[in-house]
Design an enzyme around this catalytic site. Structure first.
Site, PDB file in Angstrom:
ATOM      1  N   SER A  24      16.954 -10.156 -52.360  1.00  0.00           N
ATOM      2  CA  SER A  24      16.890 -11.108 -51.242  1.00  0.00           C
ATOM      3  C   SER A  24      16.142 -10.487 -50.075  1.00  0.00           C
ATOM      4  O   SER A  24      15.371  -9.529 -50.266  1.00  0.00           O
ATOM      5  CB  SER A  24      18.314 -11.528 -50.840  1.00  0.00           C
ATOM      6  OG  SER A  24      18.266 -12.626 -49.973  1.00  0.00           O
ATOM      7  N   ASN A  25      16.329 -10.986 -48.864  1.00  0.00           N
ATOM      8  CA  ASN A  25      15.683 -10.452 -47.665  1.00  0.00           C
ATOM      9  C   ASN A  25      16.589 -10.755 -46.461  1.00  0.00           C
ATOM     10  O   ASN A  25      17.576 -11.486 -46.599  1.00  0.00           O
ATOM     11  CB  ASN A  25      14.279 -11.059 -47.508  1.00  0.00           C
ATOM     12  CG  ASN A  25      14.350 -12.568 -47.381  1.00  0.00           C
ATOM     13  OD1 ASN A  25      14.872 -13.090 -46.408  1.00  0.00           O
ATOM     14  ND2 ASN A  25      13.858 -13.286 -48.393  1.00  0.00           N
TER      15      ASN A  25
END
Ligand code: PMT
Length: 216
Positions: A24-25
Site C-alpha cells: 500500500s502507500n
C-alpha cells in the site's frame, strides 16, 4: 438546470498477499475526501470511492468503500457512465502480488522474492470509455513534478491533471496541507500554492466549475 454528477476517488488501495499482509502507500484519503465535500458544497451530486481510510462517509453524498485497485476499478466503472466529471485523487497501488493466500502465511513459509504484477490502470481504462465526461487525474511526484504530471496527463488521455509536490515539509501524503498546480490539456497552468487540503479542494472545485461547467 441539470445537477453536475461528480465521481471522486480518494485514499490508498491495499493489494493483499494474505489476509494480514499487503502492499500500500501512506495516503490518508484527506485530499479526495475534501474534494468530495467541496463538490457537495457546490451543489453537485457526489459519489466518493474511498480506499481504506479512517475518514467518515460523505454527508449528503454516496460513499463506496473499497480495498484493492480491482475493487476501485469496478466501483468507478459502475458510476462512470452516469458521471459528468471524474476526479481521481486516489493513490492507487501500481503493483500487486501475483498470488494470494486465503490463510495467513506462516513466517517460515514467507516468499522473500514474491512475484508482482501491475494493477489495472483505472484512469486509462475509463478514458477508453469516455463520452462527454471530464477526466481529472493527480500526479504525486518528488521531483520534475510538472514534467512528469504533463506526461501522465497525455498518456492517460486526461482533460487536466493536478501536479502534487510531495516530500516537501508538511505537504502531500497524510498531511493536512498540500502543494498543487493544475495543468490543463490546453497548456494553461494554475498555481494554487501550499494551503490546507480543505482550502485547496474548494479552490480546485471553483476553478473546475467555471472552466468546464459555466460556473455551475
Ligand atoms: O490521501 P492524502 O493523504 O490526502 O494524500 C493525497 C495524495 C498525495 C495521495 C493525492 O493528492 C495525490 O497526489 N494522489 C495521486 C497519487 C499518485 O501518485 O498517483 P500516480 O502518479 O501513481 O497516478 C497518476 C494518476 O493515475 C492518479 O490520478 C491515480 O489515481 C491514477 N491511477 C494510478 C494507478 C492506477 N493503477 N490507476 C490509476 O487510475
Amino acid at each position: 438546470m441539470k445537477t453536475i454528477k461528480c465521481l471522486v476517488t480518494a485514499g490508498p488501495t491495499r493489494e493483499h498477499f494474505d489476509p494480514v499482509r499487503f502492499i500500500s502507500n501512506p495516503s490518508s484519503g484527506k485530499m479526495g475526501w475534501n474534494i468530495a465535500n467541496a463538490a457537495k458544497a457546490k451543489g453537485w451530486d457526489v459519489t466518493l470511492v474511498l480506499g481504506p481510510s479512517s475518514l467518515p462517509d460523505l454527508e449528503g453524498g454516496k460513499t463506496v468503500r473499497v480495498v484493492s485497485a480491482e475493487d476501485m476499478l469496478a466501483a468507478c466503472e459502475k458510476f462512470f457512465p452516469d458521471t459528468d466529471i471524474l476526479i481521481m485523487s486516489a493513490a492507487v497501488s501500481d503493483v500487486r502480488p501475483k498470488a494470494y493466500s486465503a490463510q495467513k502465511t506462516k513466517k517460515d513459509k514467507i516468499d522473500f522474492n514474491p512475484q508482482l504484477e501491475p494493477t489495472p490502470d483505472i484512469l486509462k481504462t475509463l478514458s477508453l470509455k469516455k463520452k462527454s465526461q471530464i477526466l481529472v487525474g493527480f500526479a504525486a511526484e518528488t521531483q520534475n513534478v510538472m514534467r512528469y504530471a504533463e506526461e501522465k496527463m497525455k498518456s492517460k488521455n486526461l482533460d487536466a491533471i493536478v501536479a502534487n509536490t510531495v516530500g516537501s515539509d508538511g505537504a502531500g501524503f497524510a498531511s493536512d496541507d498540500n502543494k498543487i498546480d493544475l495543468i490543463l490539456k490546453s497548456g494553461e497552468i494554475v498555481d494554487f500554492h501550499k494551503a490546507t487540503k480543505s482550502r485547496l479542494a474548494a479552490s480546485l472545485i471553483d476553478f473546475i466549475s467555471v472552466k468546464f461547467f459555466g460556473g455551475r
